[in-house]
Scaffold this active site. Sequence first.
Site, PDB file in Angstrom:
ATOM      1  N   ARG A  35      -1.612   6.750  10.820  1.00  0.00           N
ATOM      2  CA  ARG A  35      -1.169   5.835   9.775  1.00  0.00           C
ATOM      3  C   ARG A  35      -0.473   6.583   8.637  1.00  0.00           C
ATOM      4  O   ARG A  35       0.398   7.389   8.885  1.00  0.00           O
ATOM      5  CB  ARG A  35      -2.353   4.984   9.331  1.00  0.00           C
ATOM      6  N   SER A  36      -0.860   6.335   7.394  1.00  0.00           N
ATOM      7  CA  SER A  36      -0.080   6.886   6.278  1.00  0.00           C
ATOM      8  C   SER A  36      -0.190   8.399   6.126  1.00  0.00           C
ATOM      9  O   SER A  36       0.575   8.990   5.355  1.00  0.00           O
ATOM     10  CB  SER A  36      -0.484   6.210   4.965  1.00  0.00           C
ATOM     11  N   ALA A  37      -1.084   9.042   6.850  1.00  0.00           N
ATOM     12  CA  ALA A  37      -1.060  10.505   6.862  1.00  0.00           C
ATOM     13  C   ALA A  37       0.266  11.014   7.424  1.00  0.00           C
ATOM     14  O   ALA A  37       0.654  12.161   7.180  1.00  0.00           O
ATOM     15  CB  ALA A  37      -2.232  11.054   7.668  1.00  0.00           C
ATOM     16  N   THR A  38       0.987  10.135   8.141  1.00  0.00           N
ATOM     17  CA  THR A  38       2.326  10.461   8.631  1.00  0.00           C
ATOM     18  C   THR A  38       3.275  10.792   7.481  1.00  0.00           C
ATOM     19  O   THR A  38       4.183  11.619   7.628  1.00  0.00           O
ATOM     20  CB  THR A  38       2.907   9.275   9.422  1.00  0.00           C
TER      21      THR A  38
END
Length: 396
Positions: free
Chosen positions: A68-71
Site C-alpha cells: 500500500r502507501s509504503a510504495t
Amino acid sequence: MDVQGTVADGFEPVRDAFAENFARRGERGAAVAVYRDGRRIVDLWGGTKDADGTSEEPWTPGTAQVVRSATKGVAAAVPLLLHQRGLVDLDAPVGTYWPEFKAAGKERVLVRHLLSHRAGLPVLDRPLSPAEAIDGVSGPAAVAAQAPAWEPGTAHGYHAQTYSWLLGELVHRVTGRTVGGWVADEIAGPLGADLWIGLPASERERAGRIADVEPPAEPAAAGLRLRPKKAVSDAYGDPQSLTRRAFAAIEPLADENDPAYRAAELPASAGIATADGLARFYASLLGGLDGMRRLFAPATLTLARTEESAGPDRVLIVGTRFGLGYMLHGAASPLLAPGSFGHPGRGGSLGFADPESGISFGYVTNGMQKNVTADARAQALVRALALSLEPGLRVG
C-alpha cells in the site's frame, strides 16, 4: 507461533516483539528485516500467507505482498534521483515537463509541491473506476484537468491516491519510462531487491510467491496515529470532506489481490515487496550495501528528509510532517528517531531509514487491524529495535 529467521546478537528484543505480535496483537502473516550499515541484522518471518485464515500455507523468506502507501517511499526515490542526475528541477513548474498539467490554475505547481503533498490535488471531481485507475491514461488525464482544492504551495494535505498519477506521469514525461520500469531497471534490479511497482508476469506465475492481504473495511489513514479522534472520525464520515474524497479517488475500492491490480503501476498504493526488499531499498539510500555505491548523494539524502510540510494536514486532519516524498518522524507516524524518514502503508507495512544510526527497516503484514492509531505491531518492532540499539532506553 514458530518464528523463523535470525537476529544478530543484541537484537533479540526484535525477535521477542515479533513473536508477541502473533501471540497478543492479532498478527496472521508477516516479516521484518533490518539492516545496519549495509549488513542485515534482523531477518524474521512467520504465520501464513492467507489473510482470512482459510489455509495454512506458511509464510516463507521470499513471500511478498502489496504494501500500500509504503510504495510512496520507493516511488519518491525516482524523481529525486532524476534531480540528482540533472534531469529534473525540483523548483520548476510541473507544466515545464507536462504541458497539459497547466490547466485549471495549476501553472505555478512546482515539482517539489507534488512530492511534499502541497499541490492541492488530493481529490478528483469524479472518482475513477478501478479499471480506469490502472489503465495508464485516465489517471494522468484526470489530475491534469483537475482544479486545485487550495492554492498550491500554501498548505499540505495527503495525496493518498492521486500521488500515483501525478508522480507517475511526471516521470514518464521526463524519461519516457514508467515509474515501475525505472524502479526495476535502476533500483530493484541492481540491488537484488524483491520490490516491484507493477508485478511482472514472471513473478505472477510463481505459485505462492505473493501473500493475499486482508481488504480494508472502511477508509483509513495509512497507519497513522490519529488524534483528535472525533475530528478524524467526523472527517471520514462526511462524504464531501477532503479526507473522505481523497481516499475515494478510486471507487469502488480495487481488489488488491486481483492479479491485474498487482500488475498495475500505481506508485501511491500498489507496490509489492518483501520485508527484506523494503529494508534493502532504504539501506541503499544510506550507502554501504554489499559494497555498492549509495543511491542518494549526501545532498539528495538531505532533500529527502528536510521538512517541507508540517502541521495540520488538510486531508488527514492531524499534524503530519513530510520531506520530499517521505514522511518524517513525528507524532502521527513515529519512526526510530528524529532524523528518520520513510513511509507507512495502510494495514501496517512500514519502511524507513535512519542515517544517524545507519538503520534501515522493512516490515510487511497481511492483516488489516481496525480501530487502531499507529499500527501496534509495527510500533512494537520499532520500540524493540530502539531498545536493542540503546539497552538502557526505557521503551513504552
